[in-house]
Design a protein around this motif. Structure first.
Motif, mmCIF file in Angstrom:
data_model
loop_
_atom_site.group_PDB
_atom_site.id
_atom_site.type_symbol
_atom_site.label_atom_id
_atom_site.label_comp_id
_atom_site.label_asym_id
_atom_site.label_seq_id
_atom_site.Cartn_x
_atom_site.Cartn_y
_atom_site.Cartn_z
ATOM 1 N N ARG A 43 -7.083 8.997 -3.310
ATOM 2 C CA ARG A 43 -8.156 8.994 -4.297
ATOM 3 C C ARG A 43 -8.316 10.360 -4.919
ATOM 4 N N ARG A 65 0.819 -1.207 0.000
ATOM 5 C CA ARG A 65 0.000 0.000 0.000
ATOM 6 C C ARG A 65 0.855 1.260 0.000
ATOM 7 N N ASP A 123 -17.850 9.908 -1.514
ATOM 8 C CA ASP A 123 -18.008 8.741 -0.671
ATOM 9 C C ASP A 123 -19.335 8.841 0.072
ATOM 10 N N ASP A 182 -4.115 3.585 -1.057
ATOM 11 C CA ASP A 182 -5.569 3.500 -0.896
ATOM 12 C C ASP A 182 -6.191 4.845 -0.529
ATOM 13 N N ARG A 183 -5.444 5.692 0.150
ATOM 14 C CA ARG A 183 -5.990 6.985 0.584
ATOM 15 C C ARG A 183 -5.803 8.086 -0.448
ATOM 16 N N ARG A 230 -0.755 15.790 1.025
ATOM 17 C CA ARG A 230 -1.794 14.981 1.673
ATOM 18 C C ARG A 230 -1.388 14.428 3.030
ATOM 19 N N THR A 233 0.281 11.608 3.525
ATOM 20 C CA THR A 233 0.394 10.157 3.494
ATOM 21 C C THR A 233 0.849 9.709 2.114
ATOM 22 N N ASP A 278 0.092 6.435 1.373
ATOM 23 C CA ASP A 278 -0.731 5.236 1.270
ATOM 24 C C ASP A 278 -1.557 5.306 -0.010
#
Length: 138
Positions: free
Chosen positions: A97, A25, A103, A94-95, A88, A90, A92
Motif C-alpha cells: 500500500r 496476490r 490504517d 495486498d501489503r 519492503r 514482500t 504480496d
C-alpha cells in the motif's frame, strides 16, 4: 482449419489469465497471468490472419509487435517487483500500500478537541501521523 478451435483455446487461455490476475496476490504470478492473456490475444491474431488469408499477414506482424512489447513489459515489471521486494521484503500485492494511507493503528482514541468541542471519533493527531509516515518511509 476451423476457426472455432483456436478461438475456444484462446478464450480459455484468456479466462485462465484473467482469473490469475484477479485471484493471485503475488506480483510475479500476476505478471505471468498478464502474459497468458497476451498470448491468448496473439493466438487470436494469428488464427484470424490464417482464416482471412490476408496477403500482407498483418495479424502475424501485429503478433510480433505484441511479443516485443510483452517482453519489454515483463522486463520492466520484474525489475519493479525486485526493487519493491528489496525495499519492503514482500511481493504480496495486498501489503504494498501507499505510505500515505493511514490504517486503524494510527488513529487515537476519542478525546476532546483543544477548543472544548465534542470529541471526533477516529481522528488522528496530525503531528503523530506525520511522524509515523516519516518513520515508515525511512
Amino acid at each position: 482449419m476451423h476457426l472455432a478451435y483456436p478461438a475456444v483455446l484462446a478464450a480459455l487461455l484468456f479466462c485462465i489469465g484473467l482469473y490469475g490476475v484477479l485471484a493471485r496476490r503475488n506480483a510475479i504470478l500476476v505478471l505471468m497471468s498478464v502474459e497468458l492473456m497476451l498470448n491468448a490475444v496473439n493466438l487470436n491474431l494469428v488464427a484470424f490472419d490464417v482464416w482471412l488469408r490476408d496477403t500482407l499477414h498483418s495479424g502475424q506482424a501485429l503478433t510480433l509487435f505484441t511479443i516485443a512489447i510483452a517482453a519489454a513489459e515483463i522486463g520492466i515489471g520484474l525489475a519493479i517487483v525486485l526493487a519493491v521486494y528489496r525495499n519492503r521484503g514482500t511481493s504480496d500485492i495486498d501489503r504494498l500500500r501507499d505510505t500515505a494511507e493511514t490504517d486503524d493503528a494510527e488513529t487515537l482514541p476519542d478525546s476532546p478537541d483543544t477548543d472544548g468541542t465534542e470529541p471526533t471519533p477516529g481522528r488522528a493527531d496530525e503531528k503523530t501521523g506525520k511522524t509515523k509516515k516519516a518513520e515508515a518511509t525511512t
